[in-house]
Motif scaffolding. Structure first.
Motif, mmCIF file in Angstrom:
data_model
loop_
_atom_site.group_PDB
_atom_site.id
_atom_site.type_symbol
_atom_site.label_atom_id
_atom_site.label_comp_id
_atom_site.label_asym_id
_atom_site.label_seq_id
_atom_site.Cartn_x
_atom_site.Cartn_y
_atom_site.Cartn_z
ATOM 1 N N LYS A 129 46.952 35.432 48.706
ATOM 2 C CA LYS A 129 45.858 36.278 47.852
ATOM 3 C C LYS A 129 46.139 37.487 47.697
ATOM 4 C CE LYS A 129 43.997 31.676 49.399
ATOM 5 N NZ LYS A 129 42.480 31.284 50.482
ATOM 6 N N THR A 130 45.129 38.338 46.772
ATOM 7 C CA THR A 130 44.782 39.550 46.830
ATOM 8 C C THR A 130 43.708 39.759 46.705
ATOM 9 O OG1 THR A 130 45.737 40.186 44.984
ATOM 10 C CG2 THR A 130 47.247 39.775 46.713
ATOM 11 N N GLY A 131 42.827 40.398 46.860
ATOM 12 C CA GLY A 131 41.031 40.808 46.710
ATOM 13 C C GLY A 131 41.449 43.029 46.476
ATOM 14 N N TYR A 132 40.528 42.743 45.737
ATOM 15 C CA TYR A 132 40.157 44.155 45.593
ATOM 16 C C TYR A 132 38.679 44.663 45.006
ATOM 17 C CZ TYR A 132 40.090 49.631 44.673
ATOM 18 O OH TYR A 132 39.652 50.877 44.413
ATOM 19 N N LYS A 133 37.896 45.297 46.466
ATOM 20 C CA LYS A 133 36.542 45.548 45.601
ATOM 21 C C LYS A 133 36.141 47.445 45.821
ATOM 22 C CE LYS A 133 35.063 43.716 50.424
ATOM 23 N NZ LYS A 133 34.163 43.055 50.761
ATOM 24 N N CYS A 134 35.735 47.551 45.020
ATOM 25 C CA CYS A 134 34.541 49.024 45.168
ATOM 26 C C CYS A 134 33.301 48.904 44.732
ATOM 27 C CB CYS A 134 36.104 50.239 45.252
ATOM 28 S SG CYS A 134 36.210 49.532 42.917
ATOM 29 N N ASP A 135 32.597 49.923 44.009
ATOM 30 C CA ASP A 135 32.044 50.081 43.646
ATOM 31 C C ASP A 135 32.021 49.670 42.185
ATOM 32 O OD1 ASP A 135 30.632 51.364 45.953
ATOM 33 O OD2 ASP A 135 30.473 53.251 45.034
ATOM 34 N N HIS A 136 30.979 49.099 41.698
ATOM 35 C CA HIS A 136 30.789 48.440 40.559
ATOM 36 C C HIS A 136 31.942 47.501 39.778
ATOM 37 C CE1 HIS A 136 27.554 51.156 40.185
ATOM 38 N NE2 HIS A 136 28.876 52.257 39.974
ATOM 39 N N ILE A 137 33.345 47.325 40.719
ATOM 40 C CA ILE A 137 34.399 46.260 40.781
ATOM 41 C C ILE A 137 34.400 45.906 41.645
ATOM 42 C CG2 ILE A 137 36.201 46.110 40.235
ATOM 43 C CD1 ILE A 137 36.245 49.034 38.623
ATOM 44 N N ASN A 138 34.775 44.065 41.395
ATOM 45 C CA ASN A 138 35.400 43.197 42.302
ATOM 46 C C ASN A 138 36.283 42.612 42.159
ATOM 47 O OD1 ASN A 138 36.028 41.922 44.394
ATOM 48 N ND2 ASN A 138 33.417 41.572 45.547
ATOM 49 N N LEU A 139 38.017 42.792 42.448
ATOM 50 C CA LEU A 139 39.096 41.932 41.564
ATOM 51 C C LEU A 139 39.716 40.714 42.466
ATOM 52 C CD1 LEU A 139 40.657 45.226 39.770
ATOM 53 C CD2 LEU A 139 38.760 43.708 39.041
ATOM 54 N N GLY A 140 40.642 39.332 42.275
ATOM 55 C CA GLY A 140 41.246 39.035 42.478
ATOM 56 C C GLY A 140 42.098 38.260 41.982
ATOM 57 N N CYS A 141 43.236 38.523 42.426
ATOM 58 C CA CYS A 141 44.587 37.834 42.045
ATOM 59 C C CYS A 141 45.184 36.679 43.098
ATOM 60 C CB CYS A 141 45.493 38.411 41.422
ATOM 61 S SG CYS A 141 47.148 37.448 40.951
#
Length: 283
Positions: free
Chosen positions: A115-127
């Protein structure tokens, strides 16, 4: 808005009003402890009052905060063992990596997830990449947010079938006191929810759902009232005249009691209503 929620958490506030504080037809016991060195133990047991089936689980978790590592071991009464290792904010700020594996000694079934996840201002992604006996599946999701507005997309690609098997969209608006959420799943399932925090004691929610080609609309309303810092009352009703009631009381610090009932409003005198009891210990 700093970081938007993950796709699965869109509309979560409304769902919590509908689901938390209830446990129909189940007697449940939860025990959570945490040692001085940061090792956490969570054990759960529940018995279904209709089938008498008893299930349980045990989880241990250790956080190595200075290195951003979390180690988790899981076991349940189906004799499935699980191991999870999570690395967060180490390779890059906002990046989270999880390696999850499961094994059933009885059947020999094995599974694994990355599982991977990346978050920052205005964006939240996951794969997530899921490996099991059925093949490899890739689950992706992303949410963008700006000034309270949210938009998200979720998909599943099955490598064995070489096609996308799930495609979901969601749009919403969120403030501290009000949330609106709408979604379309696979172009056939439509849903929406509204959450409002009326004041510090009262929360309300409404949800709607319908299926393409079916004229029946499913809807419900729910509310939670915080009587005092140690007690709360919850109630909900849907278009099938099913009425849910829940009462939660903190008996003393670390001990919480939950009582719930599901009543069939169309057949009050016929019986068949469901009761639930939950007890939670935390130390």
């Amino acid at each position: 808005m700093a970081v938007p929620p993950t796709y699965i958490d869109l509309g979560k506030s409304a769902r919590d009003v509908f689901t938390k504080g209830y446990g129909f037809g189940v007697i449940k016991l939860d025990l959570k402890t945490k040692s001085e060195n940061g090792l956490e133990f969570t054990s759960t047991g529940s018995a279904n009052t209709e089938t008498s089936k008893v299930i349980g689980s045990l989880e241990t978790k250790y956080k190595w905060a200075e290195h951003g590592l979390t180690f988790t071991e899981k076991w349940n009464t189906d004799n499935t063992l699980g191991t999870e290792i999570t690395i967060e904010d180490q390779l890059a700020k906002g990046l989270k990596l999880t390696f999850d594996s499961s094994f059933s000694p009885n059947t020999g079934k094995k599974g694994g997830k990355v599982k991977t996840g990346y978050k920052c201002d205005h964006i939240n992604l996951g794969c997530d990449v899921n490996y099991d006996i059925n093949g490899t599946a890739i689950h992706g999701a992303g949410v963008v947010g700006y000034e309270g507005w949210l938009a998200g997309y979720q998909m599943t690609f099955e490598a064995g079938r070489n096609r996308i098997t799930q495609s979901n969209f969601a749009v919403g608006f969120k403030t501290d006191e009000f949330q609106l959420h709408t979604n379309v799943n696979d172009g056939t399932e439509f849903g929406g929810s509204i959450y409002q925090k009326v004041n510090d004691q009262l929360e309300t929610a409404v949800n709607l759902a319908w299926t393409a080609g079916n004229s029946n609309t499913r809807f419900g309303i729910a509310a939670k009232y915080q009587i005092d810092p140690d007690a709360s009352f919850s109630a909900k009703v849907n278009n099938s005249s099913l009425v849910g009631l829940g009462y939660t009381q903190t008996l003393k610090p670390g001990i919480k009691l939950t009582l719930s009932a599901l009543l069939d409003g169309k057949n009050i005198n016929a019986g068949g209503h469901k009761l639930g009891l939950g007890l939670e210990f935390q130390a």
